[in-house]
Design an enzyme around this catalytic site. Structure first.
Site, PDB file in Angstrom:
ATOM      1  N   HIS A   1       0.735  -1.196   0.189  1.00  0.00           N
ATOM      2  CA  HIS A   1       0.100  -0.217   0.134  1.00  0.00           C
ATOM      3  C   HIS A   1       0.934   1.311   0.066  1.00  0.00           C
ATOM      4  O   HIS A   1       0.736   2.175  -0.779  1.00  0.00           O
ATOM      5  CB  HIS A   1      -0.729  -0.192   1.267  1.00  0.00           C
ATOM      6  CG  HIS A   1      -1.930   1.299   1.493  1.00  0.00           C
ATOM      7  ND1 HIS A   1      -3.027   1.314   1.343  1.00  0.00           N
ATOM      8  CD2 HIS A   1      -1.436   2.429   1.874  1.00  0.00           C
ATOM      9  CE1 HIS A   1      -3.608   2.412   1.399  1.00  0.00           C
ATOM     10  NE2 HIS A   1      -2.819   3.145   1.812  1.00  0.00           N
ATOM     11  N   GLU A   2       1.780   1.494   1.052  1.00  0.00           N
ATOM     12  CA  GLU A   2       2.697   2.527   1.051  1.00  0.00           C
ATOM     13  C   GLU A   2       3.575   2.394  -0.172  1.00  0.00           C
ATOM     14  O   GLU A   2       3.979   3.492  -0.830  1.00  0.00           O
ATOM     15  CB  GLU A   2       3.714   2.390   2.282  1.00  0.00           C
ATOM     16  CG  GLU A   2       2.616   2.452   3.582  1.00  0.00           C
ATOM     17  CD  GLU A   2       1.941   3.986   3.650  1.00  0.00           C
ATOM     18  OE1 GLU A   2       2.669   4.808   2.995  1.00  0.00           O
ATOM     19  OE2 GLU A   2       0.960   3.787   4.146  1.00  0.00           O
TER      20      GLU A   2
ATOM     21  N   HIS B   1       1.996   4.544  -2.903  1.00  0.00           N
ATOM     22  CA  HIS B   1       2.079   5.937  -2.775  1.00  0.00           C
ATOM     23  C   HIS B   1       3.580   6.340  -3.192  1.00  0.00           C
ATOM     24  O   HIS B   1       3.632   7.139  -4.210  1.00  0.00           O
ATOM     25  CB  HIS B   1       1.954   6.328  -1.281  1.00  0.00           C
ATOM     26  CG  HIS B   1       0.691   6.280  -0.856  1.00  0.00           C
ATOM     27  ND1 HIS B   1      -0.362   6.840  -1.191  1.00  0.00           N
ATOM     28  CD2 HIS B   1       0.083   5.719   0.372  1.00  0.00           C
ATOM     29  CE1 HIS B   1      -1.530   6.529  -0.377  1.00  0.00           C
ATOM     30  NE2 HIS B   1      -1.099   5.723   0.522  1.00  0.00           N
TER      31      HIS B   1
ATOM     32  N   ASP C   1      -5.428   8.991   3.638  1.00  0.00           N
ATOM     33  CA  ASP C   1      -5.238   9.396   2.281  1.00  0.00           C
ATOM     34  C   ASP C   1      -6.599  10.220   1.753  1.00  0.00           C
ATOM     35  O   ASP C   1      -6.553  10.886   0.998  1.00  0.00           O
ATOM     36  CB  ASP C   1      -5.231   8.103   1.458  1.00  0.00           C
ATOM     37  CG  ASP C   1      -3.944   7.274   1.540  1.00  0.00           C
ATOM     38  OD1 ASP C   1      -3.091   7.975   2.043  1.00  0.00           O
ATOM     39  OD2 ASP C   1      -4.125   6.042   1.498  1.00  0.00           O
TER      40      ASP C   1
END
Length: 363
Positions: free
Chosen positions: A68-69, A72, A170
Site C-alpha cells: 500500500h505504501e 504511494h 489518504d
C-alpha cells in the site's frame, strides 16, 4: 537509541521495521487465532497450527500494508519526490517523503495510489478464492481459503478506511487536492483539516455508545488533522523568507573545557537552551538543556561540556529557506540548528525563533 531496523528495500526505497511493530505482531496473531471463521482460525486446527497460521497471516497482512505504501511511493517518485524510507509501525505503514507535491492533480494521484493497491490485492484474493472454490471440492474448508479470505477482506477494509476524508488518511489528502483546485493550498489544507476534525468529533461520539476503539481512532484522526494544518501553514509562510532573515547572529558559544555546573548557570543567565561548543576558531559540537538534564546534580562539577555535547552538528545555510530549516528540525526532532556559511559559524536558529516569526507574520 535506534527505534527502527532496516529489513530490505522495495522499488529502491529502504524498508524499516519500527519497534512498535514487534508489539502489534503477536496481538494480531492472537486475534486471528481466537476469532471464529471467516475472519479467524479458531477451531480449524490444533492449537500450535492455529497460531502458526495466524502469525503467517499477520506477516502477509503487513506485507500488504507495505505494498500500500509502495503504491504511494511509486507515484511520488514519478513526480520527482524523494522518498527516504518506508517504515512499518504499530498502526500500519508510513512513507517518509521530502514534501507532498502542491499540484492538486499530483497529490490526488499519489493519495489514491495506496487505496487502489489495497483494493487490487483484496479483490484479487477474494476472486481467487471464488474461482478455485468452483473447481476444487472442499477448498472452502481449507486453511488456505480462510487465509486468503481474511487477507482479501482486510485489504478492502484498509482501502475504504484510508479513503475516509480526514488527515492523516489518504482521503484527507484527496479532499485537500479537491479544495486546492478552487483555492490556495493553505486554505485548502485548513478546510480539509477542519472537516477531518469534525469527522473525528462525530466518530468519537459514536464510539462512546457503540465501540470504544472508535474513540482511539477519533483521537488519532483529530491529532493528525491538527498537525497537518499547522505544519502546512508554517511551511508555506516561512518559505518566503531565508534563514538569515530569522536567525540570531549574536551567537553565544561555550568552551568544551567548562564543567556542566557552570554551563547550567550560563543558561540561567543568558536564557538560551542551546549553545555551539567552540575551541579557538574550531566548532566542536553543540550542547543543549536536554544534555544537562540527563546529568545528576552532584555529577555536574566533574562532567565537562565535552563529555555531554553532540559532536555530529546539524546545520543549515543562511541562504536556505526558513521552511527548510523547520523541516530539518522536525525531521531530526531537535530544537535548533547552527547556521554555517563556508565552514564558518554565522548564527543559530531555534524553533522559538521560527514560532516568533510565525506570530509576527500572522499579525
Amino acid at each position: 537509541m535506534r527505534t527502527s531496523l532496516k529489513i530490505g528495500t522495495i522499488i529502491g526505497i529502504p524498508v524499516k521495521l519500527h519497534i512498535t511493530f514487534l508489539l502489534i505482531l503477536p496481538v494480531f496473531a492472537f486475534v486471528f487465532a481466537t476469532t471464529e471463521p471467516p475472519l479467524g482460525f479458531a477451531g480449524t486446527a490444533s492449537g500450535v497450527m492455529v497460531y502458526a497460521l495466524s502469525l503467517i497471516t499477520t506477516i502477509l497482512l503487513f506485507t500488504c500494508v507495505l505494498l500500500h505504501e509502495a503504491g504511494h511511493s511509486y507515484i511520488a517518485k514519478g513526480f520527482g519526490v524523494e522518498i527516504r524510507d518506508i517504515t512499518l509501525l504499530l498502526f500500519g505503514g508510513v512513507s517518509s517523503m521530502e514534501e507532498i507535491p502542491r499540484d492538486p492533480s499530483q497529490e490526488l494521484k499519489m493519495a489514491f495510489a495506496g487505496p487502489f493497491v489495497s483494493f487490487v490485492i483484496g479483490i484479487t484474493l477474494l476472486a481467487l478464492n471464488v474461482l478455485v472454490s468452483s473447481y476444487v471440492a472442499g477448498y472452502s474448508d481449507t486453511s488456505i481459503f480462510l487465509m486468503l479470505n481474511i487477507l482479501g477482506s482486510i485489504n478492502i477494509v484498509l482501502g475504504l478506511f484510508n479513503l475516509l476524508p480526514a488527515f492523516p488518511m489518504d482521503g484527507g489528502r484527496l479532499l485537500r487536492a479537491w479544495y486546492a483546485k478552487r483555492m490556495s493550498y493553505v486554505k485548502a489544507t485548513h478546510y480539509a483539516a477542519s472537516f477531518g476534525k469534525l469527522f473525528a468529533f462525530l466518530m468519537g461520539i459514536i464510539g462512546l455508545f457503540f465501540n470504544p476503539w472508535l474513540i482511539l481512532i477519533a483521537f488519532f484522526v483529530y491529532i493528525g488533522a491538527s498537525e497537518e494544518d499547522k505544519s502546512t501553514t508554517i511551511t508555506v509562510l516561512l518559505e518566503k523568507y531565508s534563514v538569515k532573515d530569522i536567525m540570531s547572529s549574536d551567537v553565544v558559544s561555550v568552551s568544551p573545557d567548562i564543567n556542566v555546573e557552570d554551563l547550567s548557570k550560563l543558561m540561567f543567565e543568558k536564557k538560551h537552551l542551546g549553545y555551539p561548543v567552540v575551541k579557538g576558531n574550531s566548532l566542536k559540537g553543540i550542547v543543549t538543556f536536554t544534555d544537562i538534564r540527563n546529568i545528576l546534580p552532584h555529577e555536574r562539577y566533574a562532567k565537562l561540556v565535552s563529555d555531554i555535547m553532540t559532536s555530529d552538528v546539524i546545520s543549515v545555510s543562511p541562504q536556505d529557506p526558513a521552511s527548510e530549516a523547520f523541516k530539518v528540525m522536525t525531521r531530526n526532532n531537535i530544537g535548533r540548528v547552527l547556521v554555517m556559511d563556508k565552514g564558518e559559524l554565522v548564527g543559530i536558529l531555534s524553533r522559538s525563533d521560527l514560532m516568533r516569526a510565525m506570530m509576527l507574520l500572522n499579525e
